[in-house]
Scaffold this active site. Structure first.
Site, PDB file in Angstrom:
ATOM      1  N   LYS A  55       0.943  -1.123  -0.014  1.00 15.60           N
ATOM      2  CA  LYS A  55       0.100   0.013   0.091  1.00 15.60           C
ATOM      3  C   LYS A  55       0.865   1.214  -0.130  1.00 15.60           C
ATOM      4  O   LYS A  55       0.845   2.131   0.944  1.00 15.60           O
ATOM      5  CB  LYS A  55      -0.738  -0.014   1.135  1.00 15.60           C
ATOM      6  CG  LYS A  55      -1.920   1.094   1.354  1.00 15.60           C
ATOM      7  CD  LYS A  55      -3.119   0.985   0.249  1.00 15.60           C
ATOM      8  CE  LYS A  55      -4.026   1.988   0.475  1.00 15.60           C
ATOM      9  NZ  LYS A  55      -5.031   1.937  -0.558  1.00 15.60           N
TER      10      LYS A  55
ATOM     11  N   ASP B 256      -5.474  -3.134  -2.383  1.00 14.31           N
ATOM     12  CA  ASP B 256      -6.864  -2.861  -2.546  1.00 14.31           C
ATOM     13  C   ASP B 256      -7.418  -3.256  -3.872  1.00 14.31           C
ATOM     14  O   ASP B 256      -7.858  -4.026  -4.400  1.00 14.31           O
ATOM     15  CB  ASP B 256      -7.296  -1.147  -2.571  1.00 14.31           C
ATOM     16  CG  ASP B 256      -6.404  -0.326  -2.683  1.00 14.31           C
ATOM     17  OD1 ASP B 256      -5.110  -0.634  -3.216  1.00 14.31           O
ATOM     18  OD2 ASP B 256      -6.916   0.900  -2.877  1.00 14.31           O
TER      19      ASP B 256
END
Ligand code: NAD
Length: 346
Positions: free
Chosen positions: A179, A212
């Protein structure tokens, strides 16, 4: 360490299969059963008693069922079953959690995804297991709480090497998940991964995904992935998601390895309190974990493959626990499924 909930049931199945393998191949496996998790809290007040640690440290390999359950899940409790799980991973320094995700063609109907998306899915998720937010310092007061996420260069280098070596022996593709648009630990993860891969594994195709997006790609194009590597919490979440490709949490095994041959082997599922005591838990993940134990800790490749083939044969012959019932098959119990797998052992 059978643990809690369905842990003791599936551990017993794995033990039965190991004994059957021993009988057929002239081996003797010595088992030493020890407490962990809620069962250990009830008996000793400690989720990982010193006797359990000593036994694990003396063993060639460690098998774990699962820990946890509603009885011990008061969020304010100071002592929790999961502390035993985190501590044994740390004590054994098994930093690389390897989770193969393989689809049995007969179980395609047990997955919520369409058959054409699942065709050719065969991946290994490598999850960093002894660092990151699960192990960082924690604080809590009346108005706030914090969990520190910390990674060192060394921790990232060694897990990337484990994953890259696996990819080298497979289709030569590595996907690193982070991330890095938000987290500093992820920016370090990406820098270190890029450096290690360029310097040591130039022939491997590297893809980098934000976690994600990875959650989405795992469902939209799962067959594209070969080996995935990610940090502790992302790996925890993504492997549960990936388990649904295989039809059930109950199907998937895991191996947690360090620098030596001693490993910790456990199905990826938890203690499943909703089905504990019903005799319907799927033992395949636990039995497949026993196969990984034979391969990685005891060097018994042929025996490991015989277990994996037996699981595939039993499923092909229509053996199904309730979680993987498809088409016209009727469901059988945990013990019947194990008997079917043993019957298929070569
Ligand atoms: P879970 O994995 O125990 O169960 C999730 C769902 O999958 C449940 O509906 C369960 O019935 C089903 N399931 C899981 N294993 C199955 C099997 N072998 N056969 C058939 N169905 C199966 O996750 P949860 O319900 O979120 O957690 C229950 C407890 O387990 C919690 O206390 C949690 O902390 C603990 N847990 C432990 C581990 C571990 O020991 N490694 C891992 C995850 C969760």
């Amino acid at each position: 360490m059978p643990g809690d909930g369905i842990g003791p049931d599936v551990s017993q199945c794995a033990t039965q299969v190991l004994n059957a393998v021993a009988d057929r191949n002239g081996h003797t496996f010595r088992f030493d059963e020890q407490l962990i998790g809620g069962a250990a809290i009830d008996a000793t007040g400690d989720p990982l008693p010193p006797q359990t640690i000593a036994s694990c440290q003396a063993a060639d390999a460690v098998f774990l069922g699962a820990v946890g359950g509603p009885k011990w899940s008061d969020p304010n409790a100071e002592v929790r079953p999961e502390q035993g799980l985190l501590k044994i991973r740390s004590v054994l320094n098994v930093y690389a959690n390897i989770r193969p995700v393989k689809i049995y063609s007969e179980l395609v109907g047990a997955s919520p995804l369409r058959a054409e998306i699942l065709e050719g899915v065969d991946m290994i998720v490598v999850r960093e297991l002894t660092g990151g937010i699960y192990f960082g310092a924690k604080t809590r007061d009346e108005s706030s709480a914090s969990d520190l996420c910390l990674y060192t260069v060394k921790e990232i280098e060694r897990i990337v090497r484990v994953a890259a070596n696996l990819a080298s022996a497979r289709r030569g593709k590595l996907c690193s998940i982070d991330k890095a648009n938000v987290l500093e630990t992820s920016r370090l993860w990406r820098d270190v991964t890029d450096r290690v891969m360029a310097a040591e594994f130039a022939d491997i195709e590297v893809e980098t995904l934000l976690v994600d997006a990875a959650a989405m790609h795992l469902l939209s194009r799962p067959a594209d992935f070969d080996v995935l590597v990610t940090e502790n919490m992302f790996g925890d979440i993504l492997t549960d998601e990936a388990s649904m490709l295989a039809g059930s949490m109950g199907m998937l095994p895991s191996a947690s390895l360090g620098d030596g041959t001693v490993g910790l082997y456990e199905p990826i599922h938890g203690s499943a309190p909703d089905i504990a005591g019903l005799g319907i838990a799927n033992p395949c993940g636990a039995i497949a974990s026993a196969a990984l134990l034979l391969r990685h800790s005891l060097g018994l490749d042929k025996e490991a493959a015989s277990i994996e083939n037996a699981i595939a044969e039993a499923i092909a012959a229509g053996a199904r626990t309730a979680d993987i019932v498809t088409g016209g098959n009727k469901s059988i119990t945990t013990w019947e499924m194990t008997t079917e797998i043993i019957r298929c052992l070569s």
